[in-house]
Write a protein that holds these residues in place. Structure first.
Motif, PDB file in Angstrom:
ATOM      1  N   MET A   7      -2.994 -11.277  22.558  1.00  0.00           N
ATOM      2  CA  MET A   7      -3.399 -11.131  21.162  1.00  0.00           C
ATOM      3  C   MET A   7      -3.710 -12.508  20.576  1.00  0.00           C
ATOM      4  N   GLU A   8      -4.786 -12.594  19.836  1.00  0.00           N
ATOM      5  CA  GLU A   8      -5.168 -13.883  19.248  1.00  0.00           C
ATOM      6  C   GLU A   8      -4.309 -14.212  18.013  1.00  0.00           C
ATOM      7  N   ASN A   9      -4.299 -15.480  17.641  1.00  0.00           N
ATOM      8  CA  ASN A   9      -3.585 -15.880  16.410  1.00  0.00           C
ATOM      9  C   ASN A   9      -4.284 -15.290  15.180  1.00  0.00           C
ATOM     10  N   PHE A  10      -3.513 -15.038  14.152  1.00  0.00           N
ATOM     11  CA  PHE A  10      -4.149 -14.609  12.891  1.00  0.00           C
ATOM     12  C   PHE A  10      -3.219 -14.865  11.713  1.00  0.00           C
ATOM     13  N   ILE A  11      -3.815 -14.844  10.533  1.00  0.00           N
ATOM     14  CA  ILE A  11      -3.020 -14.912   9.300  1.00  0.00           C
ATOM     15  C   ILE A  11      -3.209 -13.575   8.595  1.00  0.00           C
ATOM     16  N   TYR A  12      -2.142 -12.845   8.428  1.00  0.00           N
ATOM     17  CA  TYR A  12      -2.233 -11.555   7.732  1.00  0.00           C
ATOM     18  C   TYR A  12      -2.300 -11.820   6.228  1.00  0.00           C
ATOM     19  N   ASP A  13      -3.329 -11.300   5.604  1.00  0.00           N
ATOM     20  CA  ASP A  13      -3.461 -11.531   4.164  1.00  0.00           C
ATOM     21  C   ASP A  13      -4.323 -10.412   3.561  1.00  0.00           C
ATOM     22  N   ILE A  14      -3.672  -9.334   3.172  1.00  0.00           N
ATOM     23  CA  ILE A  14      -4.406  -8.213   2.554  1.00  0.00           C
ATOM     24  C   ILE A  14      -3.791  -7.980   1.171  1.00  0.00           C
ATOM     25  N   PRO A  15      -4.248  -8.736   0.175  1.00  0.00           N
ATOM     26  CA  PRO A  15      -3.535  -8.745  -1.108  1.00  0.00           C
ATOM     27  C   PRO A  15      -3.851  -7.605  -2.078  1.00  0.00           C
ATOM     28  N   THR A  16      -4.750  -6.683  -1.715  1.00  0.00           N
ATOM     29  CA  THR A  16      -5.092  -5.611  -2.664  1.00  0.00           C
ATOM     30  C   THR A  16      -3.849  -4.774  -2.983  1.00  0.00           C
ATOM     31  N   LYS A  17      -3.589  -4.600  -4.262  1.00  0.00           N
ATOM     32  CA  LYS A  17      -2.466  -3.748  -4.659  1.00  0.00           C
ATOM     33  C   LYS A  17      -3.000  -2.323  -4.821  1.00  0.00           C
ATOM     34  N   VAL A  18      -2.408  -1.396  -4.074  1.00  0.00           N
ATOM     35  CA  VAL A  18      -2.950  -0.034  -4.028  1.00  0.00           C
ATOM     36  C   VAL A  18      -2.050   0.934  -4.800  1.00  0.00           C
ATOM     37  N   TYR A  19      -2.677   1.697  -5.684  1.00  0.00           N
ATOM     38  CA  TYR A  19      -1.976   2.786  -6.385  1.00  0.00           C
ATOM     39  C   TYR A  19      -2.503   4.077  -5.786  1.00  0.00           C
ATOM     40  N   PHE A  20      -1.677   4.748  -4.988  1.00  0.00           N
ATOM     41  CA  PHE A  20      -2.154   5.909  -4.247  1.00  0.00           C
ATOM     42  C   PHE A  20      -1.517   7.192  -4.778  1.00  0.00           C
ATOM     43  N   GLY A  21      -2.337   8.207  -4.999  1.00  0.00           N
ATOM     44  CA  GLY A  21      -1.800   9.533  -5.314  1.00  0.00           C
ATOM     45  C   GLY A  21      -2.341  10.110  -6.612  1.00  0.00           C
ATOM     46  N   LYS A  22      -1.819  11.289  -6.941  1.00  0.00           N
ATOM     47  CA  LYS A  22      -2.311  11.997  -8.128  1.00  0.00           C
ATOM     48  C   LYS A  22      -2.003  11.205  -9.403  1.00  0.00           C
ATOM     49  N   GLN A  23      -2.935  11.189 -10.306  1.00  0.00           N
ATOM     50  CA  GLN A  23      -2.743  10.600 -11.639  1.00  0.00           C
ATOM     51  C   GLN A  23      -2.451   9.102 -11.647  1.00  0.00           C
ATOM     52  N   GLN A  24      -2.791   8.413 -10.578  1.00  0.00           N
ATOM     53  CA  GLN A  24      -2.519   6.965 -10.575  1.00  0.00           C
ATOM     54  C   GLN A  24      -3.423   6.213 -11.558  1.00  0.00           C
ATOM     55  N   ILE A  25      -4.413   6.894 -12.070  1.00  0.00           N
ATOM     56  CA  ILE A  25      -5.271   6.301 -13.094  1.00  0.00           C
ATOM     57  C   ILE A  25      -4.435   5.893 -14.325  1.00  0.00           C
ATOM     58  N   GLN A  26      -3.269   6.504 -14.455  1.00  0.00           N
ATOM     59  CA  GLN A  26      -2.402   6.159 -15.592  1.00  0.00           C
ATOM     60  C   GLN A  26      -2.043   4.666 -15.620  1.00  0.00           C
TER      61      GLN A  26
END
Ligand code: NZQ
Ligand code: ZN
Length: 389
Positions: free
Chosen positions: A1-20
């Protein structure tokens, strides 16, 4: 496996009514926001009204950029940049499918760039700063809600080009599977095909990335299980939820870390879209079986046999036979979603431009799983053109 820097900063609001949470999110990064959306689906199904109610509650001023095209045009991006400058917008909210999110991403970068946004297609490093992007996704397909890619088109030049710069990755994503209940059968099928393609593009790499490929297999099985259910039962929450989360993970870089991935079928499809404005996922589904058959040889057969056994449950012992059975299973999957099999069925009635289109695809095919030149790509187009004639 190659070297990597994990960086996935998106904050996810998942599910019903998360628009709130939209009001609180928007207020964290902005006073004035630009709402970027498409041809009106979000007004019909009420998502627009939900979003606006939230913004009014949190006292965020909002401006609209509507009419983003499927295969978003550079002209629309330019309009968005002008609106942001005119109104001193400080965040961009995309509500829609990948086209709206992609358009919003490039707008967010264009605001800080003095030249023309099309320049980013040749040099994504010209992007040095972006407005925060909030993605409210309404169609499970591209995974644009959590990646740093945007694909835009200049139809006058017959060009469609991806831009990758992680500064464009959305800061927040709202993923409510009920928002995809109104997606048409055709777009549901196209979306499932697109997700599956993203996974296959990572899966067929020359790197021995065992864990990443095992995760990709699980995600492919998720699409294979739930794609047809969502197609038949548009309001099946579990099906829509599984597709939504799988689409995000297919392309958010997780599968790419430690695994050299250079996509193939996407490059071949994007250039067809540039000429003929076809639906991305449908184009991929038409091209993929031909691509697989074209590159089938002693080197690739073991990978295709593994794909057949682990993803499609093929029990055949002989590698070559298993490999072809895997392709057949993939074609059956597309068939149960009523996806066209030929380029003619999506309105491409002549092969006259195939040489030119293939030439445009070549620069995107460096270091990919199996080397392809212009002639190879022409052969793949021709195979999709002749099949079923
Ligand atoms: O425009 P509206 O009225 O919203 O209707 C859209 C559009 O006609 C409709 N739709 C979306 N959500 C809906 C809905 N209709 C009813 N109910 C809903 N909830 O679906 C149609 C297609 O929308 P679009 O955004 O174009 O589809 P998709 O999400 O498949 O995006 C395709 C674009 O993304 C690019 C493609 O090349 C294409 O330009 N891609 C972007 C990627 C990325 N950013 O990472 C990667 C992909 O491989 C892909 O290349
Ligand atoms: Zn795609």
């Amino acid at each position: 496996m190659e070297n990597f820097i994990y960086d996935i900063p998106t904050k996810v609001y998942f599910g019903k009514q998360q628009i709130q949470h939209l009001g609180e999110i928007a207020s964290e990064c902005a006073k004035k926001v630009l709402l970027v959306y498409g041809g009106g689906s979000i007004k019909k199904n009420g998502i627009y009204q939900d979003a606006v109610a939230q913004l009014e509650q949190s006292n965020n001023e909002y401006f609209d950029l509507s009419g983003v095209e499927p295969n978003p045009r550079v002209e629309t991006v330019r309009k968005g940049v002008a609106l942001c400058r005119e109104h001193q917008i400080d965040a961009v909210i995309a509500i829609g499918g990948g086209s709206c999110v992609d358009c919003a991403k490039v707008i967010s970068a264009g605001v800080y760039y003095d030249g023309d946004v099309w320049d980013f297609t040749d040099n994504p490093n010209l992007i040095t700063k972006t407005l925060p992007v909030i993605a409210i996704i309404t169609l499970s397909a591209t995974g644009s809600e959590m990646d740093g890619i945007a694909v835009i088109s200049d139809m006058n030049k017959c060009e469609k080009k991806p831009i990758r710069n992680l500064l464009m990755r959305p800061k927040y994503a709202i993923l409510d599977p009920t928002y995809t209940f109104t997606v048409s059968k055709y777009q549901t099928a196209a979306g499932a095909a697109d997700i599956l393609s993203h996974l296959m593009e990572s899966y067929f790499s020359n790197q021995d990335a065992y864990m990443q490929k095992a995760v990709a297999e699980a995600l492919m099985k998720t699409v294979i299980k739930y794609g047809p259910i969502a197609y038949e039962e548009p309001e099946n929450y579990e099906a829509r939820a599984n597709l939504m989360w799988a689409s995000t993970w297919a392309i958010n870089d997780f599968l790419k870390y430690g695994n050299t991935v250079a996509w193939s079928v996407h490059a071949i499809e994007h250039q067809l879209s540039a000429f003929y404005d076809i639906t991305h996922g449908i184009g991929l589904a038409i091209l993929t079986p031909s691509w697989m058959k074209y590159i089938m040889n002693d080197k690739t057969i073991p990978d295709f046999a593994k794909f057949a056994r682990n993803v499609w449950g093929i029990e055949e012992q002989d590698d070559k036979k298993a490999a072809y059975k895997g392709i057949e299973a993939l074609q059956n999957f597309y068939a149960c979603l009523n996806i066209p099999k030929t380029l003619q069925e999506v309105g491409i009635q002549s092969s006259e431009h195939f040489e030119v289109i293939a030439k445009q695809a070549v620069p995107y095919l460096n270091n990919n799983y199996y080397p392809l030149n212009q002639d190879d790509i022409v052969q793949i187009y021709k195979d999709c053109f002749q099949e079923g004639e």
